[in-house]
Design an enzyme around this catalytic site. Structure first.
Site, PDB file in Angstrom:
ATOM      1  N   HIS A  36      -5.623  -3.511 -10.248  1.00 34.93           N
ATOM      2  CA  HIS A  36      -4.993  -2.380  -9.559  1.00 34.93           C
ATOM      3  C   HIS A  36      -4.707  -2.717  -8.098  1.00 34.93           C
ATOM      4  CE1 HIS A  36      -5.214   1.644  -7.478  1.00 34.93           C
ATOM      5  NE2 HIS A  36      -4.240   1.855  -8.357  1.00 34.93           N
ATOM      6  N   GLU A  39      -1.648  -4.834  -8.052  1.00 30.60           N
ATOM      7  CA  GLU A  39      -0.478  -3.975  -8.260  1.00 30.60           C
ATOM      8  C   GLU A  39      -0.023  -3.371  -6.935  1.00 30.60           C
ATOM      9  OE1 GLU A  39       0.321   0.422  -8.834  1.00 30.60           O
ATOM     10  OE2 GLU A  39      -1.135  -0.181 -10.362  1.00 30.60           O
ATOM     11  N   HIS A  40      -0.973  -2.889  -6.144  1.00 29.60           N
ATOM     12  CA  HIS A  40      -0.629  -2.338  -4.828  1.00 29.60           C
ATOM     13  C   HIS A  40      -0.027  -3.404  -3.921  1.00 29.60           C
ATOM     14  CE1 HIS A  40      -2.645   1.774  -4.246  1.00 29.60           C
ATOM     15  NE2 HIS A  40      -2.640   1.542  -5.550  1.00 29.60           N
ATOM     16  N   GLU A 116      -7.841   6.776  -2.653  1.00 26.29           N
ATOM     17  CA  GLU A 116      -7.462   7.162  -4.016  1.00 26.29           C
ATOM     18  C   GLU A 116      -8.708   7.499  -4.834  1.00 26.29           C
ATOM     19  OE1 GLU A 116      -4.565   5.397  -7.581  1.00 26.29           O
ATOM     20  OE2 GLU A 116      -4.920   4.224  -5.760  1.00 26.29           O
TER      21      GLU A 116
END
Length: 406
Positions: A36, A39-40, A116
Site C-alpha cells: 500500500h 501504491e502511494h 489514513e
C-alpha cells in the site's frame, strides 16, 4: 505480461489497468503495509517526472488516474478518451517501472498513511473488519491489514521498499486489462513498444495455498468504541475462489442478508427495528474465504441481535430455504453482476482481476448459467457446512458503560 481487453466500439473512452500480484497477504509482520505504501509512492514521481508533472499530464488528457491495494492484488489504472491511448500508456508504464522513491516522499507518504489508519480507527464500521480478519484468519497472512501498522510502517526504509518493489512489481507478473474503444492487436503492439528496453526481473511467485487452521470453537472479543451505536461482526471461514461452494454460498448469504428482502433485513430491521444497517457477505481468496454478518445496534440489543441471527440460521438448518427465496436470490445476484459491469471501468476490473487471480475469465453469460444451475439442496447444505454457531466468531465494538466494555 499478460494482456486482455474487451472492445466496445460505440464507446469513446478507454479504461486501462495494470494489475500487480501483490497485496497485504504476501507481506509479514515486519513489512506489513509495504504494498500500500508503494501504491502511494507511485503517485509521487518517477525518474523523469515529478508528482506535479504526473498530475498535470493526466489532467491535460482529461484522464482519471487512480490506484488501490487489496489483500491479494494491487491495481494502477486510468480512464481516458480513446484518442489518448498512446500517451496514457506511456504515463502508466513510467509510473509502474520508474518510481523515484525519494526519501522525502517516503517520509511524507508514511505520514499520510498514518492519518489514513486514524481515519479507519475513527470509523468502527470499517475498523471492525480488521479485528474480524485478525480473529478468523489468525496465523494466516490474510489476517494482515492492507494499511499496515504504525510499527511496521516506521521500519520501512528505501532499501526495503526498493527490494520489495523489484520482486513484486515485475512486469513479468503483471496483467494489463482494458475495456472500451480499443483494438486488441493494436494494444498488444503498443505495449510491446513500451516494454522495449525496460528491464524486468523474474517474477518471484508468492506463496499460496496456505491451509487455514480451523477453529474448533469460535472466538468472542469486545473492543472499546467511542460512538453511540455498537457494532457487531459475526461469522467465520468461507470458501476459496475455486471452490464448488462459491455460488451456493453466495446465494445463501444473499438469502440470509444480502438484500432488502433477506431474512436478517426483514427480521432485525423491518420487524424488530433493532438495526439500521445489517447485511451478510462472503469474500473468496486464493486459498480461503470469509463469511461476515455485520450489524450496527444499541449496546442493550447486542445479545438480542446475535440471538435473532442464530435463530434464522437454525430455522434454515431445520426447514431449509424455500424455492421462492432461491429464485429471488438468483435474480438479485444476477442483477448485481450485470448492473455492476455496465461501465467500462467495472469491465476492466472484472477482466483484470479474474485473469490475475484465476488464470481464466468466464463470460457474464457463463457466470449467470452457473448461478441458474445451483440447486436448492446445494444451498441448504451450506448452512451445516459453514454456519455452526459454536465455531462462529464475533467481534463487538461498544462504548464503555461505567468504564467497561462488555
Amino acid at each position: 505480461m499478460r494482456i486482455i481487453s474487451e472492445s466496445i466500439p460505440h464507446f469513446r473512452s478507454i479504461s486501462l489497468g495494470l494489475w500487480i500480484p501483490s497485496g497485504s497477504r504476501y507481506e509479514d509482520q515486519s513489512n506489513n503495509g509495504i504494498t500500500h505504501l508503494i501504491e502511494h509512492l507511485l503517485f509521487k514521481g518517477t525518474k523523469k517526472r515529478t508528482y506535479r508533472d504526473i498530475a498535470i499530464a493526466f489532467d491535460s488528457l482529461g484522464a482519471e488516474f487512480n490506484a488501490f491495494t487489496d489483500k491479494e492484488n494491487s491495481c494502477v489504472y486510468a480512464d481516458f478518451i480513446d484518442t489518448h491511448l498512446d500517451k496514457c500508456l506511456d504515463l502508466l508504464f513510467d509510473v509502474i517501472t520508474n518510481p523515484s522513491f525519494l526519501p522525502e516522499n517516503i517520509k511524507l507518504e508514511k505520514k499520510v498513511i498514518m492519518e489514513e489508519i486514524k481515519m479507519v480507527k475513527d470509523n468502527p464500521s470499517d475498523d471492525i473488519f480488521n479485528y474480524f480478519y485478525d480473529v478468523v484468519f489468525s496465523g494466516h497472512p490474510l489476517s494482515l491489514s492492507i494499511l499496515g501498522t504504525k510499527k511496521s510502517l516506521s521500519s520501512l526504509d528505501y532499501n526495503a521498499i526498493k527490494k520489495y518493489f523489484e520482486q513484486s512489481f515485475s512486469l513479468n507478473g503483471i496483467v494489463l486489462s482494458s475495456a472500451g474503444n480499443i483494438e486488441h492487436n493494436m494494444l498488444v503492439e503498443m505495449v510491446k513498444e513500451k516494454m522495449e528496453g525496460i528491464f524486468s526481473s523474474e517474477k518471484i511467485k508468492p506463496k499460496q495455498d496456505l491451509p487455514l487452521t480451523e477453529k474448533l470453537k469460535g472466538v468472542r472479543k469486545v473492543y472499546k468504541g467511542k460512538t453511540e451505536a455498537s457494532h457487531i461482526c459475526y461469522g467465520g471461514p468461507g470458501c476459496k475462489r475455486s471452490s464448488a461452494d462459491r455460488y451456493p454460498l453466495s446465494l445463501f448469504t444473499n438469502i440470509l442478508g444480502g438484500s432488502i428482502s433477506s431474512r436478517l433485513f426483514q427480521k432485525i430491521r423491518e420487524e424488530k427495528g433493532l438495526s439500521y444497517t445489517i447485511f451478510a457477505s462472503n469474500t473468496q481468496y486464493t486459498d480461503a474465504g470469509i463469511i461476515a454478518i455485520y450489524a450496527a445496534t444499541s449496546s442493550s440489543a447486542i445479545g438480542k441481535v446475535i440471538e435473532l441471527i442464530n435463530a434464522e440460521l437454525m430455522d434454515i438448518k431445520k426447514r431449509g430455504i424455500t424455492a421462492e427465496e432461491l429464485d429471488i436470490a438468483k435474480e438479485n445476484t444476477k442483477g448485481n453482476i450485470v448492473l455492476g459491469v455496465e461501465d467500462i471501468s467495472s469491465r476492466m476490473f472484472r477482466l483484470g482481476k479474474a485473469l490475475l487471480m484465476d488464470g481464466t475469465v468466464s463470460t457474464i453469460d457463463d457466470i449467470l448459467k452457473k448461478i441458474d444451475n445451483v440447486k436448492i439442496d446445494s444451498v441448504n447444505d451450506i448452512a451445516d457446512k459453514y454456519f455452526n454457531p459454536d465455531r462462529m466468531s464475533s467481534i463487538i465494538i461498544v462504548k464503555p458503560q461505567n468504564g467497561r466494555a462488555k
